[in-house]
Design a protein around this motif. Structure first.
Motif, PDB file in Angstrom:
ATOM      1  N   GLN A  49       0.662  -1.301  -0.008  1.00 22.47           N
ATOM      2  CA  GLN A  49       0.038   0.005   0.055  1.00 22.47           C
ATOM      3  C   GLN A  49       0.805   1.222   0.103  1.00 22.47           C
ATOM      4  O   GLN A  49       0.565   2.307  -0.880  1.00 22.47           O
ATOM      5  CB  GLN A  49      -0.999   0.003   1.302  1.00 22.47           C
ATOM      6  CG  GLN A  49      -1.917   1.021   1.222  1.00 22.47           C
ATOM      7  CD  GLN A  49      -2.175   1.628   2.557  1.00 22.47           C
ATOM      8  OE1 GLN A  49      -1.499   1.527   3.576  1.00 22.47           O
ATOM      9  NE2 GLN A  49      -3.368   1.980   2.812  1.00 22.47           N
ATOM     10  N   ALA A  50       1.868   1.355   0.856  1.00 21.69           N
ATOM     11  CA  ALA A  50       2.894   2.495   1.021  1.00 21.69           C
ATOM     12  C   ALA A  50       3.526   2.802  -0.558  1.00 21.69           C
ATOM     13  O   ALA A  50       3.383   4.067  -0.871  1.00 21.69           O
ATOM     14  CB  ALA A  50       3.896   2.210   1.776  1.00 21.69           C
ATOM     15  N   GLY A  54       2.532   5.928  -2.527  1.00 23.60           N
ATOM     16  CA  GLY A  54       3.517   7.115  -2.313  1.00 23.60           C
ATOM     17  C   GLY A  54       3.513   7.316  -0.829  1.00 23.60           C
ATOM     18  O   GLY A  54       3.656   8.658  -0.338  1.00 23.60           O
ATOM     19  N   GLY A  55       3.071   6.537   0.134  1.00 27.06           N
ATOM     20  CA  GLY A  55       2.868   6.906   1.499  1.00 27.06           C
ATOM     21  C   GLY A  55       3.947   6.533   2.391  1.00 27.06           C
ATOM     22  O   GLY A  55       5.249   6.738   1.987  1.00 27.06           O
ATOM     23  N   MET A  83      -7.235  -5.193   2.998  1.00 30.54           N
ATOM     24  CA  MET A  83      -7.099  -4.161   2.415  1.00 30.54           C
ATOM     25  C   MET A  83      -8.012  -2.963   3.010  1.00 30.54           C
ATOM     26  O   MET A  83      -7.481  -1.814   3.329  1.00 30.54           O
ATOM     27  CB  MET A  83      -7.226  -4.238   0.953  1.00 30.54           C
ATOM     28  CG  MET A  83      -6.373  -5.169   0.190  1.00 30.54           C
ATOM     29  SD  MET A  83      -6.759  -5.370  -1.438  1.00 30.54           S
ATOM     30  CE  MET A  83      -6.236  -3.688  -2.169  1.00 30.54           C
ATOM     31  N   THR A  84      -9.105  -3.208   3.277  1.00 32.33           N
ATOM     32  CA  THR A  84     -10.089  -2.347   3.949  1.00 32.33           C
ATOM     33  C   THR A  84      -9.612  -1.938   5.396  1.00 32.33           C
ATOM     34  O   THR A  84      -9.564  -0.808   5.650  1.00 32.33           O
ATOM     35  CB  THR A  84     -11.658  -2.802   4.064  1.00 32.33           C
ATOM     36  OG1 THR A  84     -12.157  -3.275   2.595  1.00 32.33           O
ATOM     37  CG2 THR A  84     -12.714  -2.064   4.499  1.00 32.33           C
ATOM     38  N   MET A  85      -9.220  -2.894   6.017  1.00 31.87           N
ATOM     39  CA  MET A  85      -8.659  -2.631   7.359  1.00 31.87           C
ATOM     40  C   MET A  85      -7.497  -1.484   7.109  1.00 31.87           C
ATOM     41  O   MET A  85      -7.191  -0.823   8.036  1.00 31.87           O
ATOM     42  CB  MET A  85      -8.138  -3.839   8.124  1.00 31.87           C
ATOM     43  CG  MET A  85      -9.375  -4.795   8.488  1.00 31.87           C
ATOM     44  SD  MET A  85      -8.639  -5.906   9.662  1.00 31.87           S
ATOM     45  CE  MET A  85      -7.924  -5.420  10.797  1.00 31.87           C
ATOM     46  N   GLN A  86      -6.559  -1.914   6.694  1.00 34.19           N
ATOM     47  CA  GLN A  86      -5.337  -1.207   6.265  1.00 34.19           C
ATOM     48  C   GLN A  86      -5.492   0.230   5.500  1.00 34.19           C
ATOM     49  O   GLN A  86      -4.774   1.271   5.447  1.00 34.19           O
ATOM     50  CB  GLN A  86      -4.186  -1.710   5.457  1.00 34.19           C
ATOM     51  CG  GLN A  86      -3.802  -2.918   6.316  1.00 34.19           C
ATOM     52  CD  GLN A  86      -2.564  -3.618   5.717  1.00 34.19           C
ATOM     53  OE1 GLN A  86      -2.147  -3.350   4.678  1.00 34.19           O
ATOM     54  NE2 GLN A  86      -1.785  -4.540   6.572  1.00 34.19           N
TER      55      GLN A  86
END
Length: 255
Positions: A49-50, A54-55, A83-86
């Motif tokens: 996800q990061a 770009g997190g 993915m929803t949780m994160q």
């Protein structure tokens, strides 16, 4: 001939690779291993996800780029729930791609087969991925993981392609034994030692006995050896980095 080769090495201006996570996750092939249910997939998904957005990951800013996540042990429903949780957002087309085991078998195939490795590398070249996650190695490679020749044939082309394409291939793997108080990410790897020999970096995720957190032990060719203490947030499904595990251990003792 040797003099010409050495002269060429000295004259070449080698560009600095773009790390997935500065100082922690370099370009090339990284093996992330641990005992079952320790939280390896949660960590890999968080890093995905990061990079896709770009997190930040483990307290470090991450350069954005396309991600391919091979979720070979999860069904689509479980993957979406995680993915929803994160807090994954809806990504632009091509920024975040996922394959379950059925799609992987149909489009790529077991990486113990040379043609399958070539198809994955071709996908990496075409899509320009910054990060490819293989979760898990045992699902991606069918055969005896103690076979050093087979493991080398499967992983070496991926490692070389990752270097050439400025990409990170993050392979999720398993440890062979329980943590007995010491951590050795190389010796604890299950299967052939060829896996450690091919990898540019090795991450070992270890639960701390009697504690809610874990220790991430990092070794690599271009990475300083580090032991980071992590805590897992059950609400967000994300790991947080608390800092150097050994320094924090001394601080806890003093307290």
């Amino acid at each position: 001939l040797q003099g010409c080769v050495l002269a060429s090495l000295w004259r070449t201006d080698w560009p600095e690779p773009v790390w997935a996570i500065d100082g922690l996750l370099p370009v090339g092939l990284t093996n992330l291993a641990g005992r079952p249910k320790v939280g390896k997939s949660w960590l890999a998904l968080q890093i995905g996800q990061a990079v896709a957005t770009g997190g930040h990951a483990l307290g470090q800013a991450v350069t954005a780029g396309p991600v391919l996540y091979l979720a070979l042990e999860d069904n689509p429903r479980r993957l979406r729930n995680r993915m929803t949780m994160q807090g994954w957002p809806v990504l632009p087309q091509g920024q975040g791609e996922f394959m379950t085991l059925r799609e992987f078998d149909a489009q790529i195939g077991p990486l113990s087969e040379p043609d399958a490795v070539g198809r994955l590398i071709g996908q990496m070249e075409t899509q320009g991925y910054r990060l490819v996650v293989i979760d898990t190695l045992s699902r991606a490679i069918r055969g005896d993981q103690n076979d050093a020749d087979m493991m080398t044939r499967a992983l070496s082309p991926l490692q070389a392609a990752a270097i050439d394409l400025n990409c990170v291939v993050l392979v999720i793997d398993h440890h062979r034994k329980a943590n007995m108080g010491d951590t050795d990410p190389i010796l604890d790897l299950g299967g052939s030692v060829a896996k450690a020999g091919v990898a540019d970096c090795i991450w070992g995720l270890y639960r701390e006995q009697g504690k809610a957190g874990a220790v991430l032990h990092i070794l690599g060719r271009d990475v300083d050896e580090q032991r980071l203490r992590l805590t897992h947030n059950r609400t967000t499904g994300c790991w947080q980095c608390e800092g150097d595990a050994d320094a924090l251990k001394v601080t806890d003792a003093r307290q």
